[in-house]
Design a protein around this motif. Structure first.
Motif, PDB file in Angstrom:
ATOM      1  N   ASP A   1      51.062  60.405  42.780  1.00 55.33           N
ATOM      2  CA  ASP A   1      50.153  59.740  43.935  1.00 55.33           C
ATOM      3  C   ASP A   1      51.863  60.137  45.572  1.00 55.33           C
ATOM      4  OD1 ASP A   1      49.126  58.441  42.222  1.00 55.33           O
ATOM      5  OD2 ASP A   1      51.022  56.804  41.574  1.00 55.33           O
ATOM      6  N   SER A   2      52.210  61.463  45.206  1.00 56.99           N
ATOM      7  CA  SER A   2      52.869  61.827  46.073  1.00 56.99           C
ATOM      8  C   SER A   2      52.187  62.677  47.060  1.00 56.99           C
ATOM      9  CB  SER A   2      54.432  62.341  45.093  1.00 56.99           C
ATOM     10  OG  SER A   2      54.199  63.691  44.816  1.00 56.99           O
ATOM     11  N   LYS A   3      51.554  62.948  46.203  1.00 57.60           N
ATOM     12  CA  LYS A   3      50.032  64.463  47.142  1.00 57.60           C
ATOM     13  C   LYS A   3      49.147  63.643  47.413  1.00 57.60           C
ATOM     14  CE  LYS A   3      53.012  68.138  46.021  1.00 57.60           C
ATOM     15  NZ  LYS A   3      53.484  68.228  46.888  1.00 57.60           N
ATOM     16  N   LEU A   4      48.665  62.482  47.633  1.00 53.05           N
ATOM     17  CA  LEU A   4      47.798  62.005  48.055  1.00 53.05           C
ATOM     18  C   LEU A   4      47.301  60.898  49.731  1.00 53.05           C
ATOM     19  CD1 LEU A   4      46.666  59.628  44.645  1.00 53.05           C
ATOM     20  CD2 LEU A   4      45.718  62.027  45.222  1.00 53.05           C
ATOM     21  N   ASP A   5      47.006  61.084  50.313  1.00 54.17           N
ATOM     22  CA  ASP A   5      46.753  60.940  51.525  1.00 54.17           C
ATOM     23  C   ASP A   5      46.754  59.270  51.706  1.00 54.17           C
ATOM     24  OD1 ASP A   5      44.582  59.169  52.115  1.00 54.17           O
ATOM     25  OD2 ASP A   5      44.166  61.657  51.494  1.00 54.17           O
ATOM     26  N   SER A   6      47.621  58.428  52.342  1.00 47.33           N
ATOM     27  CA  SER A   6      47.633  56.774  52.326  1.00 47.33           C
ATOM     28  C   SER A   6      46.172  56.660  52.413  1.00 47.33           C
ATOM     29  CB  SER A   6      48.762  56.490  53.805  1.00 47.33           C
ATOM     30  OG  SER A   6      47.776  56.728  54.934  1.00 47.33           O
ATOM     31  N   GLU A   7      45.666  56.575  51.973  1.00 49.41           N
ATOM     32  CA  GLU A   7      44.299  55.932  52.642  1.00 49.41           C
ATOM     33  C   GLU A   7      43.618  55.954  50.819  1.00 49.41           C
ATOM     34  OE1 GLU A   7      39.436  55.614  53.886  1.00 49.41           O
ATOM     35  OE2 GLU A   7      41.118  55.834  55.264  1.00 49.41           O
ATOM     36  N   ARG A   8      44.185  56.584  49.918  1.00 46.89           N
ATOM     37  CA  ARG A   8      43.247  57.238  48.825  1.00 46.89           C
ATOM     38  C   ARG A   8      44.195  56.449  48.029  1.00 46.89           C
ATOM     39  NH1 ARG A   8      37.949  59.074  48.713  1.00 46.89           N
ATOM     40  NH2 ARG A   8      37.602  59.485  50.801  1.00 46.89           N
ATOM     41  N   LEU A   9      45.763  56.204  48.320  1.00 44.26           N
ATOM     42  CA  LEU A   9      46.804  55.745  47.299  1.00 44.26           C
ATOM     43  C   LEU A   9      46.316  54.883  47.516  1.00 44.26           C
ATOM     44  CD1 LEU A   9      49.319  56.590  45.686  1.00 44.26           C
ATOM     45  CD2 LEU A   9      50.905  56.010  48.428  1.00 44.26           C
TER      46      LEU A   9
ATOM     47  N   ARG B   1      45.379  49.280  44.433  1.00 47.10           N
ATOM     48  CA  ARG B   1      44.293  48.496  44.250  1.00 47.10           C
ATOM     49  C   ARG B   1      43.640  48.309  42.483  1.00 47.10           C
ATOM     50  NH1 ARG B   1      42.683  49.458  49.619  1.00 47.10           N
ATOM     51  NH2 ARG B   1      39.656  50.114  48.822  1.00 47.10           N
ATOM     52  N   MET B   2      44.188  49.161  41.944  1.00 48.50           N
ATOM     53  CA  MET B   2      43.256  49.699  40.771  1.00 48.50           C
ATOM     54  C   MET B   2      44.302  49.794  39.654  1.00 48.50           C
ATOM     55  SD  MET B   2      40.562  52.114  41.204  1.00 48.50           S
ATOM     56  CE  MET B   2      39.028  51.582  42.547  1.00 48.50           C
ATOM     57  N   THR B   3      44.132  48.610  38.746  1.00 48.87           N
ATOM     58  CA  THR B   3      44.569  48.618  36.888  1.00 48.87           C
ATOM     59  C   THR B   3      44.977  50.225  37.137  1.00 48.87           C
ATOM     60  OG1 THR B   3      43.665  46.488  36.459  1.00 48.87           O
ATOM     61  CG2 THR B   3      44.508  47.747  34.722  1.00 48.87           C
ATOM     62  N   SER B   4      46.418  50.373  36.599  1.00 53.22           N
ATOM     63  CA  SER B   4      46.953  51.674  36.492  1.00 53.22           C
ATOM     64  C   SER B   4      46.706  52.318  35.501  1.00 53.22           C
ATOM     65  CB  SER B   4      48.687  51.464  36.585  1.00 53.22           C
ATOM     66  OG  SER B   4      48.919  50.899  35.693  1.00 53.22           O
ATOM     67  N   ASN B   5      46.118  51.817  34.441  1.00 49.80           N
ATOM     68  CA  ASN B   5      45.593  53.399  33.307  1.00 49.80           C
ATOM     69  C   ASN B   5      44.347  52.651  32.700  1.00 49.80           C
ATOM     70  OD1 ASN B   5      45.894  50.080  32.936  1.00 49.80           O
ATOM     71  ND2 ASN B   5      46.725  50.681  30.584  1.00 49.80           N
ATOM     72  N   SER B   6      43.699  52.324  34.200  1.00 52.69           N
ATOM     73  CA  SER B   6      42.266  52.320  33.766  1.00 52.69           C
ATOM     74  C   SER B   6      41.611  53.369  33.805  1.00 52.69           C
ATOM     75  CB  SER B   6      40.987  50.752  34.704  1.00 52.69           C
ATOM     76  OG  SER B   6      41.551  51.257  35.876  1.00 52.69           O
ATOM     77  N   SER B   7      39.831  53.588  33.897  1.00 49.37           N
ATOM     78  CA  SER B   7      39.429  54.925  33.415  1.00 49.37           C
ATOM     79  C   SER B   7      39.617  54.806  35.556  1.00 49.37           C
ATOM     80  CB  SER B   7      38.014  54.725  33.166  1.00 49.37           C
ATOM     81  OG  SER B   7      37.107  53.370  33.492  1.00 49.37           O
ATOM     82  N   GLY B   8      38.580  53.555  36.304  1.00 52.87           N
ATOM     83  CA  GLY B   8      38.545  53.769  37.728  1.00 52.87           C
ATOM     84  C   GLY B   8      40.207  54.385  38.346  1.00 52.87           C
ATOM     85  N   CYS B   9      40.941  53.645  37.813  1.00 51.28           N
ATOM     86  CA  CYS B   9      42.311  54.610  38.597  1.00 51.28           C
ATOM     87  C   CYS B   9      42.235  56.018  37.876  1.00 51.28           C
ATOM     88  CB  CYS B   9      44.031  53.271  37.901  1.00 51.28           C
ATOM     89  SG  CYS B   9      44.824  54.274  38.314  1.00 51.28           S
ATOM     90  N   ALA B  10      41.920  56.253  37.065  1.00 46.96           N
ATOM     91  CA  ALA B  10      41.624  57.952  37.114  1.00 46.96           C
ATOM     92  C   ALA B  10      41.318  58.874  37.856  1.00 46.96           C
ATOM     93  CB  ALA B  10      41.835  58.120  35.210  1.00 46.96           C
ATOM     94  N   THR B  11      39.840  58.404  37.742  1.00 46.82           N
ATOM     95  CA  THR B  11      39.227  58.699  38.336  1.00 46.82           C
ATOM     96  C   THR B  11      39.212  57.988  40.360  1.00 46.82           C
ATOM     97  OG1 THR B  11      37.032  57.910  37.597  1.00 46.82           O
ATOM     98  CG2 THR B  11      36.714  58.395  39.727  1.00 46.82           C
ATOM     99  N   ALA B  12      39.816  57.392  40.627  1.00 48.30           N
ATOM    100  CA  ALA B  12      40.680  57.596  41.663  1.00 48.30           C
ATOM    101  C   ALA B  12      41.756  57.991  42.387  1.00 48.30           C
ATOM    102  CB  ALA B  12      41.284  56.143  42.536  1.00 48.30           C
ATOM    103  N   ARG B  13      42.334  58.780  41.514  1.00 42.08           N
ATOM    104  CA  ARG B  13      43.712  59.559  41.994  1.00 42.08           C
ATOM    105  C   ARG B  13      43.299  60.477  41.118  1.00 42.08           C
ATOM    106  NH1 ARG B  13      47.116  56.200  38.119  1.00 42.08           N
ATOM    107  NH2 ARG B  13      49.623  55.687  38.998  1.00 42.08           N
TER     108      ARG B  13
END
Length: 227
Positions: free
Chosen positions: A26-34, A39-51
């Motif tokens: 998360d420290s490497k992501l740009d502000s829009e992607r962060l 906005r997602m459940t932290s341990n979900s597959s959707g959050c994994a994909t977003a990260r």
């Protein structure tokens, strides 16, 4: 030029927000992607994909900051498409300081890097894989995992009659055609809906000839790039 990068995000599924790896990513992501990640459940597959998508965009964005000054890192449009496959740790180990990339968006939400001189890009994901294609012209990419479920019914509902007949003889064609339609919709920025019943089964048709297509099948995934 065309460069394609792939990242598997399986190891990010189930990752807790305050874990060392999540904090490092998360420290490497740009502000829009962060914002998307948060906005997602932290341990979900959707959050994994977003990260994973945010991490891959940071990697590719940094790599291509000076792409006009470093043509040796680029492939040409005439070369075969070769995927550069990365792991999460490989990307983290080679990233420089975070760049807070800004984006502009087309009428239907298609993203572009806002910084002048940057190439066009497009992102797709499916079943634990994130991909990004980068080019000096407008581009769309889609990846579809073959699932083997209700393909003919879906084809009869959404595809042209000719396409549905092809799917009846070979269910895998459904995914190849769907990847084409998605890639085309992402290339034009209009989304897939206008192309659902457009016959994209004949690579030599006049409609297909309007664009440059690159297609790959890797294991049980179909990948299509439209330029």
């Amino acid at each position: 030029m065309l460069n394609v990068y792939s990242l598997k995000v399986d190891e990010l599924i189930g990752l807790e927000k305050n874990s060392d790896l999540a904090v490092r990513i998360d420290s490497k992501l740009d502000s829009e992607r962060l914002k998307i990640v948060n906005r997602m459940t932290s341990n979900s597959s959707g959050c994994a994909t977003a990260r994973g998508a945010g991490l891959l965009l940071q990697y590719v964005g940094q790599k291509f900051m000076d792409w006009q000054m470093n043509p040796e890192i680029l492939t040409t449009a005439d070369e075969p498409v070769e995927l550069t496959v990365k792991t999460v740790h490989e990307i983290l180990d080679c990233l420089g300081e975070r760049i807070d990339f800004q984006y502009r968006h087309g009428p239907e939400g298609k993203p572009y890097w806002a910084k002048t001189g940057m190439p066009f890009f497009n992102v797709s994901h499916s079943a634990g894989i994130v991909m990004i294609a980068v080019s000096d012209v407008e581009i769309g990419i889609d990846i579809q995992r073959i699932k083997g479920k209700n393909e003919l019914n879906m084809a009869r509902r959404f595809y042209s009659e000719n396409e549905a007949n092809l799917v009846e003889n070979d269910c895998e064609i459904f995914y190849k055609l769907w990847a084409r339609k998605e890639a085309l919709g992402k290339r034009t920025g209009q989304g897939v809906r206008p192309y659902l019943n457009v016959d994209l089964s004949d690579a030599d048709s006049e409609y297909m000839k309007q664009f440059t297509w690159n297609e790959l099948k890797i294991e049980d995934y179909y990948i299509c790039i439209c330029r």
